[in-house]
Structure formats: structure tokens, C-alpha cells
Design a protein around this motif. Structure first.
Motif, mmCIF file in Angstrom:
data_model
loop_
_atom_site.group_PDB
_atom_site.id
_atom_site.type_symbol
_atom_site.label_atom_id
_atom_site.label_comp_id
_atom_site.label_asym_id
_atom_site.label_seq_id
_atom_site.Cartn_x
_atom_site.Cartn_y
_atom_site.Cartn_z
ATOM 1 N N GLU A 72 -12.131 3.320 -33.721
ATOM 2 C CA GLU A 72 -11.008 3.991 -33.062
ATOM 3 C C GLU A 72 -9.833 3.039 -32.880
ATOM 4 O OE1 GLU A 72 -12.484 5.486 -29.400
ATOM 5 O OE2 GLU A 72 -13.992 6.791 -30.339
ATOM 6 N N ASN A 73 -10.120 1.793 -32.561
ATOM 7 C CA ASN A 73 -9.058 0.814 -32.326
ATOM 8 C C ASN A 73 -8.304 0.430 -33.600
ATOM 9 O OD1 ASN A 73 -9.015 0.383 -29.522
ATOM 10 N ND2 ASN A 73 -10.814 -0.941 -29.632
ATOM 11 N N LEU A 74 -8.920 0.655 -34.762
ATOM 12 C CA LEU A 74 -8.220 0.353 -36.009
ATOM 13 C C LEU A 74 -6.928 1.156 -36.124
ATOM 14 C CD1 LEU A 74 -11.210 0.234 -38.521
ATOM 15 C CD2 LEU A 74 -9.818 -1.709 -37.755
ATOM 16 N N ASP A 75 -6.930 2.345 -35.574
ATOM 17 C CA ASP A 75 -5.745 3.208 -35.618
ATOM 18 C C ASP A 75 -4.911 3.108 -34.345
ATOM 19 O OD1 ASP A 75 -6.504 4.236 -38.137
ATOM 20 O OD2 ASP A 75 -7.893 5.628 -37.152
ATOM 21 N N ASP A 76 -5.321 2.229 -33.438
ATOM 22 C CA ASP A 76 -4.617 2.108 -32.158
ATOM 23 C C ASP A 76 -4.522 0.646 -31.747
ATOM 24 O OD1 ASP A 76 -3.422 2.625 -29.731
ATOM 25 O OD2 ASP A 76 -5.289 3.209 -28.725
ATOM 26 N N PRO A 77 -3.695 -0.143 -32.458
ATOM 27 C CA PRO A 77 -3.571 -1.572 -32.133
ATOM 28 C C PRO A 77 -3.142 -1.825 -30.696
ATOM 29 C CG PRO A 77 -2.539 -1.089 -34.244
ATOM 30 C CD PRO A 77 -2.873 0.222 -33.610
ATOM 31 N N GLU A 78 -2.306 -0.945 -30.141
ATOM 32 C CA GLU A 78 -1.877 -1.150 -28.766
ATOM 33 C C GLU A 78 -3.041 -0.989 -27.796
ATOM 34 O OE1 GLU A 78 1.466 1.227 -27.721
ATOM 35 O OE2 GLU A 78 2.769 0.379 -29.274
ATOM 36 N N GLY A 79 -3.953 -0.091 -28.114
ATOM 37 C CA GLY A 79 -5.145 0.059 -27.296
ATOM 38 C C GLY A 79 -5.978 -1.205 -27.283
ATOM 39 N N PHE A 80 -6.022 -1.890 -28.426
ATOM 40 C CA PHE A 80 -6.774 -3.139 -28.499
ATOM 41 C C PHE A 80 -6.136 -4.205 -27.615
ATOM 42 C CE2 PHE A 80 -8.562 -6.984 -30.456
ATOM 43 C CZ PHE A 80 -9.877 -6.608 -30.582
ATOM 44 N N GLN A 81 -4.825 -4.165 -27.459
ATOM 45 C CA GLN A 81 -4.166 -5.115 -26.564
ATOM 46 C C GLN A 81 -4.608 -4.893 -25.124
ATOM 47 O OE1 GLN A 81 -2.474 -7.638 -27.930
ATOM 48 N NE2 GLN A 81 -3.088 -6.608 -29.830
ATOM 49 N N THR A 82 -4.783 -3.647 -24.745
ATOM 50 C CA THR A 82 -5.324 -3.350 -23.416
ATOM 51 C C THR A 82 -6.719 -3.938 -23.271
ATOM 52 O OG1 THR A 82 -4.049 -1.302 -23.248
ATOM 53 C CG2 THR A 82 -5.970 -1.501 -21.819
ATOM 54 N N THR A 83 -7.514 -3.799 -24.321
ATOM 55 C CA THR A 83 -8.861 -4.354 -24.310
ATOM 56 C C THR A 83 -8.833 -5.861 -24.109
ATOM 57 O OG1 THR A 83 -9.629 -2.615 -25.805
ATOM 58 C CG2 THR A 83 -10.985 -4.591 -25.640
ATOM 59 N N MET A 84 -7.906 -6.540 -24.747
ATOM 60 C CA MET A 84 -7.815 -7.983 -24.602
ATOM 61 C C MET A 84 -7.437 -8.385 -23.178
ATOM 62 S SD MET A 84 -8.681 -9.316 -27.528
ATOM 63 C CE MET A 84 -9.945 -8.035 -27.381
ATOM 64 N N ARG A 85 -6.535 -7.636 -22.567
ATOM 65 C CA ARG A 85 -6.169 -7.940 -21.181
ATOM 66 C C ARG A 85 -7.353 -7.710 -20.245
ATOM 67 N NH1 ARG A 85 -1.339 -5.446 -22.961
ATOM 68 N NH2 ARG A 85 -1.946 -3.438 -22.080
ATOM 69 N N GLU A 86 -8.091 -6.636 -20.484
ATOM 70 C CA GLU A 86 -9.293 -6.393 -19.692
ATOM 71 C C GLU A 86 -10.312 -7.498 -19.916
ATOM 72 O OE1 GLU A 86 -9.319 -1.467 -19.629
ATOM 73 O OE2 GLU A 86 -10.703 -2.592 -20.919
ATOM 74 N N GLY A 87 -10.426 -7.962 -21.165
ATOM 75 C CA GLY A 87 -11.396 -8.997 -21.491
ATOM 76 C C GLY A 87 -11.185 -10.264 -20.697
ATOM 77 N N GLU A 88 -9.933 -10.672 -20.549
ATOM 78 C CA GLU A 88 -9.660 -11.869 -19.757
ATOM 79 C C GLU A 88 -10.028 -11.636 -18.293
ATOM 80 O OE1 GLU A 88 -6.061 -15.016 -18.666
ATOM 81 O OE2 GLU A 88 -5.641 -13.276 -19.937
ATOM 82 N N ARG A 89 -9.728 -10.443 -17.784
ATOM 83 C CA ARG A 89 -10.030 -10.144 -16.389
ATOM 84 C C ARG A 89 -11.541 -10.139 -16.145
ATOM 85 N NH1 ARG A 89 -6.752 -6.204 -15.967
ATOM 86 N NH2 ARG A 89 -8.117 -4.373 -15.972
ATOM 87 N N ILE A 90 -12.317 -9.610 -17.090
ATOM 88 C CA ILE A 90 -13.775 -9.581 -16.943
ATOM 89 C C ILE A 90 -14.320 -10.984 -16.746
ATOM 90 C CG2 ILE A 90 -15.938 -9.142 -18.184
ATOM 91 C CD1 ILE A 90 -14.464 -6.753 -19.517
ATOM 92 N N ILE A 91 -13.930 -11.895 -17.630
ATOM 93 C CA ILE A 91 -14.474 -13.253 -17.575
ATOM 94 C C ILE A 91 -13.990 -13.980 -16.321
ATOM 95 C CG2 ILE A 91 -14.556 -15.496 -18.719
ATOM 96 C CD1 ILE A 91 -16.228 -13.284 -20.036
ATOM 97 N N ARG A 92 -12.724 -13.892 -16.027
ATOM 98 C CA ARG A 92 -12.199 -14.604 -14.855
ATOM 99 C C ARG A 92 -12.812 -14.068 -13.561
ATOM 100 N NH1 ARG A 92 -8.607 -18.341 -16.001
ATOM 101 N NH2 ARG A 92 -7.401 -18.221 -17.953
#
Length: 266
Positions: A72-92
Motif C-alpha cells: 500500500e505504501n508503494l503508492d503512498d510515499p507521503e504515508g511512508f513519511q508518517t510511518t517514519m515519524r512514528e518509528g522514531e517516536r516508538i523507539i524514543r
């Protein structure tokens, strides 16, 4: 705490258990589960828990990223950017939890699942389980924490080999490399986890929490070096043709033929 749909969160006395709850998908992380992970560790501060246990419902701890979600993210690069921001928050947020967190690895854990297990303070693993970070197998960088934690627990070159090949480790291998604290038979996993939880919950809480906070200065250092860059480069990889090929190959049950690699059809 908030209500969760893809995590089972329960407080029993002074122990808070957080369980991945998509057993039909081996607890693979999809978009809503990822969003819940981005809030649950911060919510821990609102509870009276002395100890936190992270585990998975069903046969697996977590199979990492859901490949269907990747498609799904292949067609939604902006959605993947949200995922990356969430990813940093998860680890921190996980690192900043002052209460001790015990990973009860009841089954295979890979990718983000392995990362979250390894960022816990103590890891207890079933001898039947496997652990690894195969981000590279879907043509992605292990940027959501793997590049931070693996070299801190093993060695730089060991981490390079494992993360660049995506090889899964047996519980015995993971223990030998220092990735996990205890490996026990599956029928002893609950008892061993309970033993550690009791020890932690019965001890002097400020001393335990401040010791953890002091030791986690090393994790803070590692995150400063590799977390943001790793997430950014994972985002770059998400837009490369190799990733699209890997996702298509997985969903169609075939071996990938990466455009940037050797032609495996020859």
C-alpha cells in the motif's frame, strides 16, 4: 490508558503486559498497529506499574512489518513519511520508559519486532524461537532501530553481517552473541519471566529506574548517531525499484530478482 485494537494491554497488580495482538498474521505490524505502538509506551507513565512485559499473542512475538502494508505504501510515499515519524517516536518512547521492560519472546520475532525486543531491558526467549532483522530482504534499510541496537549488543562487524544478509538466528545463537539474557524451554518461559518480574518489582524502585536511565545514555548516544539517518535512508529505499520488486515477489510467492543486483534469471 487508551483503548487499543491491535495491542492487548492489561494491568495486573503492578505488572503491565503489552502483547502484540494480530495472531492470525503472526503479529505483523500494519498501519494501525504501528500507530498504536507510537503511543503505548508513552501511556505507561500514566499507570501504577512497577514492571512492563512486552510479548506476543499466538505463535509469534512479531513478524515485523506487514508486507501487504508495504504494498500500500508503494503508492503512498507521503504515508511512508508518517510511518517514519512514528518509528522514531516508538523507539524514543520505549527508551525513555523508566520502569524496567522485560521482553518475553514466545515465538519468532523479526524486523521491527526484533528491534523492540532488543530495546527492552531484559530479554527472555523460548528456545524454539528465532530472531533476526531481514529488512534487507525487502530491500529496506534496518533504519527503525536495528542499526542502533544490534552493534551495541554484539559488535559492529557482526551487526553488519546479520543486517546485510537478514539471517535469522536460533535462540541459542542469539544467546551466544549476547542479544538475549535467558533462553528457556517454551514451557518455562512464563515462569522465568515471572521470576525476573518479581525480582524487579520487589526491589528499590528509584534505584532500579535511575540505574536504567543511566545505562540508557548509551542508547541515547546510539540513537543520536544512527536512528534519524537510518529512518531517512529507509525512506529512500522505500522508493527504489528493488523494494517494489521485493514486495511483489513476496506477495506472489517467488524469489526476488533485484534490479540493482545480479540477474538471478541467468
Amino acid at each position: 490508558m487508551e483503548e487499543y485494537d491491535h495491542l492487548e494491554v492489561r494491568l495486573e497488580d503492578d505488572v503491565l503486559t503489552i502483547a502484540f495482538d494480530r495472531p492470525e498474521s503472526l503479529n505483523a505490524v500494519n498501519e494501525p498497529l504501528h500507530a498504536e505502538l507510537a503511543t503505548v509506551f508513552r501511556d505507561i507513565y500514566e499507570t501504577e506499574a512497577r514492571v512492563v512485559v512486552l510479548t506476543g499473542n499466538g505463535k509469534a512475538f512479531s513478524a515485523g512489518g506487514d508486507v501487504g502494508w508495504m504494498a500500500e505504501n508503494l503508492d503512498d510515499p507521503e504515508g511512508f513519511q508518517t510511518t517514519m515519524r512514528e518509528g522514531e517516536r516508538i523507539i524514543r518512547d520505549l527508551v525513555n520508559v523508566e520502569k524496567p521492560v522485560v521482553a518475553k519472546v514466545n515465538g519468532d520475532t523479526t524486523g521491527l519486532g526484533a528491534t523492540l525486543a532488543l530495546f527492552c531491558d531484559i530479554v527472555v526467549m523460548s528456545e524454539d524461537a528465532r530472531l533476526g532483522d531481514p529488512h534487507v530482504n525487502v530491500a529496506l534499510v534496518a533504519g527503525d532501530g536495528g542499526a542502533v541496537i544490534w552493534p551495541l549488543l554484539t559488535s559492529l562487524n557482526t551487526a553488519k553481517e546479520l543486517l546485510m544478509t537478514g539471517r535469522l538466528l536460533s535462540a541459542a545463537e542469539a544467546s551466544e552473541l549476547g542479544l538475549v539474557n535467558h533462553v528457556v524451554p517454551a514451557d518455562r518461559l512464563d515462569a522465568k519471566t515471572d521470576e525476573l518480574v518479581d525480582k524487579l518489582a520487589s526491589g528499590p524502585q528509584p534505584a532500579i529506574r535511575y540505574t536504567k536511565k543511566t545505562l540508557n545514555s548509551w542508547l541515547e548516544l546510539g540513537m543520536g548517531v544512527a536512528l534519524e539517518e537510518g529512518l531517512a535512508l529507509e525512506g529512500v529505499g522505500q522508493q527504489h525499484p528493488d523494494h517494489a520488486e521485493a514486495v511483489d515477489a513476496f506477495l506472489n510467492g517467488r524469489e526476488p530478482n533485484f534490479p540493482s543486483g545480479r540477474d538471478t534469471d541467468e
